[in-house]
Write an enzyme that holds these catalytic residues in place. Structure first.
Site, PDB file in Angstrom:
ATOM      1  N   TRP A 218     -57.560  14.256  -3.386  1.00 33.03           N
ATOM      2  CA  TRP A 218     -58.032  13.393  -2.289  1.00 33.03           C
ATOM      3  C   TRP A 218     -56.934  13.254  -1.236  1.00 33.03           C
ATOM      4  O   TRP A 218     -57.178  13.368  -0.030  1.00 33.03           O
ATOM      5  CB  TRP A 218     -58.413  12.025  -2.856  1.00 33.03           C
ATOM      6  CG  TRP A 218     -59.013  11.074  -1.869  1.00 33.03           C
ATOM      7  CD1 TRP A 218     -60.337  10.876  -1.621  1.00 33.03           C
ATOM      8  CD2 TRP A 218     -58.300  10.190  -0.981  1.00 33.03           C
ATOM      9  NE1 TRP A 218     -60.496   9.927  -0.639  1.00 33.03           N
ATOM     10  CE2 TRP A 218     -59.262   9.494  -0.227  1.00 33.03           C
ATOM     11  CE3 TRP A 218     -56.944   9.938  -0.748  1.00 33.03           C
ATOM     12  CZ2 TRP A 218     -58.917   8.550   0.730  1.00 33.03           C
ATOM     13  CZ3 TRP A 218     -56.600   8.998   0.218  1.00 33.03           C
ATOM     14  CH2 TRP A 218     -57.590   8.310   0.946  1.00 33.03           C
TER      15      TRP A 218
ATOM     16  N   ASP B   6     -60.377  11.067 -12.118  1.00 32.99           N
ATOM     17  CA  ASP B   6     -59.589  12.242 -11.732  1.00 32.99           C
ATOM     18  C   ASP B   6     -59.796  12.591 -10.259  1.00 32.99           C
ATOM     19  O   ASP B   6     -60.866  12.343  -9.702  1.00 32.99           O
ATOM     20  CB  ASP B   6     -59.996  13.426 -12.636  1.00 32.99           C
ATOM     21  CG  ASP B   6     -58.954  14.532 -12.641  1.00 32.99           C
ATOM     22  OD1 ASP B   6     -57.832  14.319 -12.144  1.00 32.99           O
ATOM     23  OD2 ASP B   6     -59.275  15.632 -13.141  1.00 32.99           O
TER      24      ASP B   6
ATOM     25  N   GLU C 199     -73.178  11.001 -23.771  1.00 33.61           N
ATOM     26  CA  GLU C 199     -73.707  11.872 -22.719  1.00 33.61           C
ATOM     27  C   GLU C 199     -72.609  12.029 -21.665  1.00 33.61           C
ATOM     28  O   GLU C 199     -71.858  11.086 -21.399  1.00 33.61           O
ATOM     29  CB  GLU C 199     -74.957  11.246 -22.086  1.00 33.61           C
ATOM     30  CG  GLU C 199     -76.133  11.115 -23.032  1.00 33.61           C
ATOM     31  CD  GLU C 199     -76.680  12.461 -23.499  1.00 33.61           C
ATOM     32  OE1 GLU C 199     -76.586  13.439 -22.732  1.00 33.61           O
ATOM     33  OE2 GLU C 199     -77.190  12.522 -24.631  1.00 33.61           O
TER      34      GLU C 199
ATOM     35  N   ASN D 242     -57.249  12.036  -7.660  1.00 29.78           N
ATOM     36  CA  ASN D 242     -56.459  11.280  -6.673  1.00 29.78           C
ATOM     37  C   ASN D 242     -55.564  12.207  -5.846  1.00 29.78           C
ATOM     38  O   ASN D 242     -55.434  12.034  -4.627  1.00 29.78           O
ATOM     39  CB  ASN D 242     -55.551  10.264  -7.375  1.00 29.78           C
ATOM     40  CG  ASN D 242     -56.328   9.186  -8.098  1.00 29.78           C
ATOM     41  OD1 ASN D 242     -57.540   9.074  -7.930  1.00 29.78           O
ATOM     42  ND2 ASN D 242     -55.631   8.397  -8.900  1.00 29.78           N
TER      43      ASN D 242
ATOM     44  N   LEU E  76     -67.580  -8.650 -19.158  1.00 27.47           N
ATOM     45  CA  LEU E  76     -67.253  -7.230 -19.315  1.00 27.47           C
ATOM     46  C   LEU E  76     -65.964  -7.049 -20.130  1.00 27.47           C
ATOM     47  O   LEU E  76     -64.982  -7.748 -19.900  1.00 27.47           O
ATOM     48  CB  LEU E  76     -67.039  -6.608 -17.925  1.00 27.47           C
ATOM     49  CG  LEU E  76     -66.545  -5.158 -17.891  1.00 27.47           C
ATOM     50  CD1 LEU E  76     -67.683  -4.193 -18.202  1.00 27.47           C
ATOM     51  CD2 LEU E  76     -65.939  -4.828 -16.523  1.00 27.47           C
TER      52      LEU E  76
ATOM     53  N   HIS F  53     -53.321   7.822  -5.378  1.00 23.66           N
ATOM     54  CA  HIS F  53     -53.315   6.901  -6.524  1.00 23.66           C
ATOM     55  C   HIS F  53     -53.591   5.467  -6.069  1.00 23.66           C
ATOM     56  O   HIS F  53     -54.294   4.718  -6.736  1.00 23.66           O
ATOM     57  CB  HIS F  53     -51.979   6.979  -7.273  1.00 23.66           C
ATOM     58  CG  HIS F  53     -51.723   8.317  -7.918  1.00 23.66           C
ATOM     59  ND1 HIS F  53     -52.666   8.965  -8.675  1.00 23.66           N
ATOM     60  CD2 HIS F  53     -50.631   9.127  -7.920  1.00 23.66           C
ATOM     61  CE1 HIS F  53     -52.168  10.125  -9.119  1.00 23.66           C
ATOM     62  NE2 HIS F  53     -50.940  10.236  -8.663  1.00 23.66           N
TER      63      HIS F  53
ATOM     64  N   ARG G  30     -49.311  12.200  -2.713  1.00 28.76           N
ATOM     65  CA  ARG G  30     -50.164  11.918  -3.875  1.00 28.76           C
ATOM     66  C   ARG G  30     -50.237  10.421  -4.172  1.00 28.76           C
ATOM     67  O   ARG G  30     -51.273   9.909  -4.590  1.00 28.76           O
ATOM     68  CB  ARG G  30     -49.641  12.667  -5.110  1.00 28.76           C
ATOM     69  CG  ARG G  30     -49.795  14.189  -5.018  1.00 28.76           C
ATOM     70  CD  ARG G  30     -49.222  14.882  -6.255  1.00 28.76           C
ATOM     71  NE  ARG G  30     -49.903  14.470  -7.466  1.00 28.76           N
ATOM     72  CZ  ARG G  30     -51.034  15.018  -7.922  1.00 28.76           C
ATOM     73  NH1 ARG G  30     -51.594  16.025  -7.274  1.00 28.76           N
ATOM     74  NH2 ARG G  30     -51.591  14.575  -9.027  1.00 28.76           N
TER      75      ARG G  30
ATOM     76  N   SER H 204     -51.321  10.797 -22.471  1.00 29.86           N
ATOM     77  CA  SER H 204     -50.064  11.137 -23.163  1.00 29.86           C
ATOM     78  C   SER H 204     -49.411  12.351 -22.518  1.00 29.86           C
ATOM     79  O   SER H 204     -48.199  12.527 -22.606  1.00 29.86           O
ATOM     80  CB  SER H 204     -50.334  11.506 -24.624  1.00 29.86           C
ATOM     81  OG  SER H 204     -51.252  10.648 -25.187  1.00 29.86           O
TER      82      SER H 204
HETATM   83  C1  IPE Z   1     -56.853  13.288 -17.151  1.00 30.32           C
HETATM   84  O1  IPE Z   1     -56.610  13.839 -15.901  1.00 30.32           O
HETATM   85  C2  IPE Z   1     -56.057  12.035 -17.334  1.00 30.32           C
HETATM   86  C3  IPE Z   1     -56.429  10.909 -16.484  1.00 30.32           C
HETATM   87  C4  IPE Z   1     -57.430  10.867 -15.640  1.00 30.32           C
HETATM   88  C5  IPE Z   1     -55.629   9.730 -16.644  1.00 30.32           C
HETATM   89  P1  IPE Z   1     -55.539  14.985 -15.664  1.00 30.32           P
HETATM   90  O2  IPE Z   1     -55.565  15.289 -14.231  1.00 30.32           O
HETATM   91  O3  IPE Z   1     -54.240  14.593 -16.265  1.00 30.32           O
HETATM   92  O4  IPE Z   1     -56.136  16.179 -16.533  1.00 30.32           O
HETATM   93  P2  IPE Z   1     -55.916  17.742 -16.469  1.00 30.32           P
HETATM   94  O5  IPE Z   1     -54.437  17.976 -16.482  1.00 30.32           O
HETATM   95  O6  IPE Z   1     -56.524  18.219 -15.189  1.00 30.32           O
HETATM   96  O7  IPE Z   1     -56.618  18.281 -17.670  1.00 30.32           O
HETATM   97  C1  IPE Z   2     -56.015  11.145 -11.582  1.00 28.53           C
HETATM   98  O1  IPE Z   2     -55.779  11.920 -10.453  1.00 28.53           O
HETATM   99  C2  IPE Z   2     -54.892  10.173 -11.879  1.00 28.53           C
HETATM  100  C3  IPE Z   2     -54.128  10.513 -13.083  1.00 28.53           C
HETATM  101  C4  IPE Z   2     -54.321  11.564 -13.849  1.00 28.53           C
HETATM  102  C5  IPE Z   2     -53.049   9.614 -13.448  1.00 28.53           C
HETATM  103  P1  IPE Z   2     -54.810  13.163 -10.474  1.00 28.53           P
HETATM  104  O2  IPE Z   2     -53.429  12.711 -10.166  1.00 28.53           O
HETATM  105  O3  IPE Z   2     -54.952  13.948 -11.747  1.00 28.53           O
HETATM  106  O4  IPE Z   2     -55.389  13.993  -9.262  1.00 28.53           O
HETATM  107  P2  IPE Z   2     -55.578  15.574  -9.167  1.00 28.53           P
HETATM  108  O5  IPE Z   2     -56.317  16.020 -10.396  1.00 28.53           O
HETATM  109  O6  IPE Z   2     -54.213  16.176  -9.092  1.00 28.53           O
HETATM  110  O7  IPE Z   2     -56.370  15.773  -7.927  1.00 28.53           O
HETATM  111 MG    MG Z   3     -56.116  15.464 -12.353  1.00 29.28          MG
END
Ligand code: IPE
Ligand code: IPE
Ligand code: MG
Length: 256
Positions: free
Chosen positions: A33, A28, A215, A30, A139, A45, A41, A74
């Site tokens: 960042w 999480d 954990e 991206n 792996l 990614h 965005r 999902s």
């Molecule tokens: C969880 O992250 C899903 C993935 C990392 C693929 P999200 O960014 O979608 O989660 P929420 O919306 O903050 O709970």
């Molecule tokens: C994780 O990064 C990637 C996916 C959930 C697909 P995010 O896209 O959720 O990044 P934030 O949470 O908005 O920073």
């Molecule tokens: Mg996120």
């Protein structure tokens, strides 16, 4: 002292940290960042895919047996259409570019999640990755894509209900083992360590059943900045934990 301890030490190639068998990561941060750098965005990614490559390499080096990565939930379909399409494009590119290399490194790829709503080309690439690497012994990389844990549990419950209604199973046959065998993770051990990056402290519908006794390590590092040292720090934290599973501590001298 114990044979488990001996195994732990030999589990790593370089002996820096002994690794848990199954590490699962909620990748999480991206978007944040990218936002912090005034970038779109998509760039976050893209850098996230590079972090994934680093993490796979580090996992192999550290002797991790199973690495599960939450790549698309999902619920991520709720994002703007353009972002969803960017994420699908990155998955395609990742498999096209990296599959041969993963295979050469004996990585076995498994895909967790529903194939519904996925385009034919993506579904085909996912199957290709699984089929090509099926007999690899290194792996196991579990890619959770279009995955939601509640949906997975509902599908398992529905398939059991179907068998009970048809008289193939009796209600008393419904056990934890039976339900586990109907989940997408039926061939994968439960995660020992779940890491979530970006400072969020929630599961967001990830491995709710399987991570009952995992954990958890929550790190403020945003996913594109994740690397071997962040992974080692999480594993070091894991190794300081006392996994009791509802019982008493197994640590020497702890019971007094
Ligand atoms: C969880 O992250 C899903 C993935 C990392 C693929 P999200 O960014 O979608 O989660 P929420 O919306 O903050 O709970
Ligand atoms: C994780 O990064 C990637 C996916 C959930 C697909 P995010 O896209 O959720 O990044 P934030 O949470 O908005 O920073
Ligand atoms: Mg996120």
């Amino acid at each position: 002292m114990s044979s488990a301890g001996e195994q732990d030490r030999t589990a790593t190639r370089d002996g820096i940290v002994a690794a848990p068998a199954h590490v699962a990561i909620i990748m999480d941060g991206n978007g944040r960042w990218a936002a912090a750098r005034g970038l779109p965005r998509l760039e976050g990614h893209r850098r996230g895919v590079e972090a994934l490559r680093r993490t796979i390499r580090a996992s192999i080096e550290l002797g991790i047996r199973y690495l599960t990565v939450f790549s698309f939930s999902s619920e991520n379909w709720k994002r703007p259409r353009e972002e969803v399409s960017d994420l699908m494009g990155l998955l395609k590119r990742f498999i096209r570019n990296d599959l041969a290399n993963l295979h050469a490194n004996e990585v076995r790829v498994l895909v967790l999640g529903s194939r519904d709503r996925l385009s034919d080309d993506i579904a085909g690439l996912l199957s290709e990755a699984e089929n090509l690497t099926r007999d690899n012994t290194g792996l196991t990389l579990v890619v959770a894509f279009n995955y939601g844990s509640r949906q997975e549990i509902v599908a398992a419950a529905a398939s059991i209900a179907h068998d009970v209604a048809a008289g193939r199973l009796a209600p008393q046959d419904v056990t934890e083992t039976l339900l586990s065998e109907r989940l997408g993770t039926r061939d994968i051990p439960d995660p020992d360590l779940v890491i979530r990056t970006s400072g969020e402290k929630r599961l967001s519908n990830f491995l709710l059943w399987q991570a009952a006794y995992a954990e958890y390590v929550f790190t403020p590092t945003l996913w594109p900045d994740f690397d071997r040292s962040t992974l080692e720090a999480a594993i070091a934290e894991y190794r300081g934990r006392d996994r009791r599973y509802g019982g008493l501590s197994s640590r020497a001298g702890a019971a007094s």
